[in-house]
Design a protein around this motif. Structure first.
Motif, PDB file in Angstrom:
ATOM      1  N   GLY A 179       0.907  -1.154  -0.009  1.00 32.21           N
ATOM      2  CA  GLY A 179      -0.026   0.014   0.066  1.00 32.21           C
ATOM      3  C   GLY A 179       0.775   1.209  -0.132  1.00 32.21           C
ATOM      4  N   CYS A 180       0.374   2.428  -0.656  1.00 30.19           N
ATOM      5  CA  CYS A 180       1.013   3.409  -0.793  1.00 30.19           C
ATOM      6  C   CYS A 180       1.350   4.189   0.691  1.00 30.19           C
ATOM      7  CB  CYS A 180       0.367   4.414  -1.766  1.00 30.19           C
ATOM      8  SG  CYS A 180       0.620   4.237  -3.222  1.00 30.19           S
ATOM      9  N   GLU A 181       0.064   3.942   1.329  1.00 27.43           N
ATOM     10  CA  GLU A 181       0.188   4.621   2.732  1.00 27.43           C
ATOM     11  C   GLU A 181       1.582   4.184   3.624  1.00 27.43           C
ATOM     12  OE1 GLU A 181      -2.754   1.323   3.162  1.00 27.43           O
ATOM     13  OE2 GLU A 181      -1.894   2.534   1.607  1.00 27.43           O
ATOM     14  N   HIS A 182       2.250   3.156   3.392  1.00 24.50           N
ATOM     15  CA  HIS A 182       3.513   2.831   4.081  1.00 24.50           C
ATOM     16  C   HIS A 182       4.707   2.852   3.261  1.00 24.50           C
ATOM     17  CE1 HIS A 182       0.340   1.375   7.087  1.00 24.50           C
ATOM     18  NE2 HIS A 182       1.197   2.020   7.906  1.00 24.50           N
ATOM     19  N   MET A 183       4.724   3.608   2.180  1.00 20.96           N
ATOM     20  CA  MET A 183       5.858   3.723   1.307  1.00 20.96           C
ATOM     21  C   MET A 183       6.308   5.034   1.429  1.00 20.96           C
ATOM     22  SD  MET A 183       6.694   0.775  -0.183  1.00 20.96           S
ATOM     23  CE  MET A 183       6.048  -0.731  -0.597  1.00 20.96           C
ATOM     24  N   LEU A 184       7.683   5.162   1.579  1.00 22.30           N
ATOM     25  CA  LEU A 184       8.176   6.644   1.597  1.00 22.30           C
ATOM     26  C   LEU A 184       9.336   6.710   0.225  1.00 22.30           C
ATOM     27  CD1 LEU A 184       9.842   6.476   5.230  1.00 22.30           C
ATOM     28  CD2 LEU A 184       7.403   6.815   4.502  1.00 22.30           C
ATOM     29  N   LEU A 185       9.113   7.810  -0.361  1.00 24.36           N
ATOM     30  CA  LEU A 185      10.107   8.280  -1.143  1.00 24.36           C
ATOM     31  C   LEU A 185      11.323   8.792  -0.544  1.00 24.36           C
ATOM     32  CD1 LEU A 185       7.816   9.877  -3.955  1.00 24.36           C
ATOM     33  CD2 LEU A 185       8.823   7.413  -3.976  1.00 24.36           C
ATOM     34  N   VAL A 186      12.424   8.067  -0.731  1.00 26.24           N
ATOM     35  CA  VAL A 186      13.788   8.808  -0.336  1.00 26.24           C
ATOM     36  C   VAL A 186      14.757   8.766  -1.460  1.00 26.24           C
ATOM     37  CG1 VAL A 186      13.388   7.383   1.981  1.00 26.24           C
ATOM     38  CG2 VAL A 186      14.673   6.476   0.077  1.00 26.24           C
ATOM     39  N   THR A 187      15.826   9.732  -1.202  1.00 29.77           N
ATOM     40  CA  THR A 187      16.831   9.981  -2.359  1.00 29.77           C
ATOM     41  C   THR A 187      17.872   9.037  -2.083  1.00 29.77           C
ATOM     42  OG1 THR A 187      17.939  11.681  -1.383  1.00 29.77           O
ATOM     43  CG2 THR A 187      16.034  12.262  -2.827  1.00 29.77           C
TER      44      THR A 187
END
Length: 377
Positions: free
Chosen positions: A260-268
């Motif tokens: 689910g998107c709600e537990h995904m973080l974009l990081v660099t």
């Protein structure tokens, strides 16, 4: 006091049109629908909550390991603000205790002085598994010494501290101790089994550092760390490096479908190449080459990334196929929830921090505000 008129505004949950936002001090004072903006308002196409990067090693020629100083932090904030980042967890890659101590003192000073854009500190190591070390220097990896580590936890008292570790490399009660001290524990650079990773979650680990990279994969009879990360019965979050190089877009789509998107973080996982013109640079005693959006050692090992948050957001839409709202949430609200700062960041709401990003319709950054102050654009 400053005003921003947005043709489209994403408030962290919903899209609104023709909104005028007033910033006063470091917070949002008011939000109202207007047909004609105030004469003193800056007009923008899209306004969204500013991006939060919980894994950033450097920028603009500065790598935090090389120069763990206030000047390096300020440089990182200035550079990444150009790409919409309003708050970050400067990340220290596995290093000697002396460098960890310098980084700790620097971040504590930055927090005490209320340096805009700095949320705390992320120790990526040194309690990692050499089998999954990636670009980390194996000579810097070690088992924890609680006495020394206890001296590096003051950040917890001031703001946020993340620790990425391999659970199979630390004592049985170590994760519980760290979380009790206030640290946010993440699993990464690990050769743990599925059961070991699940036990780490039971002990308090709540994150998985750069999902799929430097961890045991999900295969038919051995779910590995990835299998544990994609479970949904416990509230854990996964960092995704959405540059198209670290993880195949199809793999990211499968992971999001499971988690689910709600537990995904974009990081660099950005190194000093972001915001710099350098093609070759020193990196932890090695030479790193930059080409076509990748940074690698001479043998081809990925050395962090050349990614910025705005590009990660665009890639989440174009490569992974998520909606604009989902991509923006993965860059702001979700990391705010992960860090426990979602009462201040991640939404455009009265009383929240005035940390915003103005975007073009195709999601390139036009302007950035940190704590109510326009810092770029």
């Amino acid at each position: 006091m400053s005003k921003v008129f947005a043709k489209r505004l994403f408030d962290g949950e919903s899209w609104l049109t023709n909104q005028q936002v007033t910033l006063s001090g470091n917070v949002i004072e008011s939000i109202m629908t207007v047909e004609v903006p105030s004469a003193d308002a800056q007009s923008v196409d899209v306004l969204a909550p500013g991006f939060i990067d919980v894994h950033v090693n450097g920028g603009g020629g500065a790598l935090f390991n090389h120069t763990p100083t206030l000047a390096a932090l300020q440089r990182m904030v200035e550079v990444h603000a150009q790409y919409g980042t309003v708050a970050m967890m400067p990340t220290l890659i596995s290093d000697d205790y002396e460098i960890m101590s310098q980084a700790h003192q620097t971040v504590c000073q930055a927090l005490t002085e209320n340096m805009g854009g700095i949320l705390g500190l992320h120790y990526e190591g040194p309690y990692l598994n050499p089998v999954r070390k990636g670009v980390h220097n194996e000579s810097k990896l070690r088992k924890p010494t609680e006495g020394k580590l206890a001296d590096l936890l003051d950040v917890c008292r001031l703001s946020k501290l993340m620790v990425t570790l391999a659970p199979e490399q630390v004592p049985e009660d170590f994760i519980e101790w760290l979380t009790a001290e206030g640290a946010i524990v993440c699993i990464g650079h690990s050769a743990a089994t599925y059961d070991q990773a699940r036990q780490a979650v039971e002990s308090g680990a709540k994150g998985f550092t750069h999902l799929f990279n430097a961890m045991t994969p999900l295969v038919s009879r051995e779910p590995g760390v990835v299998g544990a990360a994609l479970q949904t019965d416990k509230p854990t979050w996964c960092g995704l490096i959405a540059d198209g190089h670290h993880v195949h877009p199809a793999t990211m789509r499968v992971a999001i479908a499971a988690k689910g998107c709600e537990h995904m973080l974009l990081v660099t996982d950005a190194i000093q190449s972001v915001g710099s013109d350098e093609k070759e640079m020193a990196f932890l005693g090695k030479k790193v080459l930059r080409s076509n959006g990748r940074v690698t050692t001479e043998d081809g090992t990925l050395a962090g990334s050349d990614l910025d948050m705005a590009t990660a957001v665009r890639n989440t839409v174009s490569l992974i196929g998520r909606t604009e709202a989902e991509a923006l949430q993965m860059a702001s609200l979700r990391p705010a929830e992960f860090l426990g700062i979602d009462k201040e960041f991640g939404r455009i709401k009265v009383g929240y921090r005035g940390s915003l990003v103005a975007l073009t319709d195709d999601f390139f950054v036009e302007a950035t505000w940190i704590d109510g102050q326009k810092v770029w654009g």
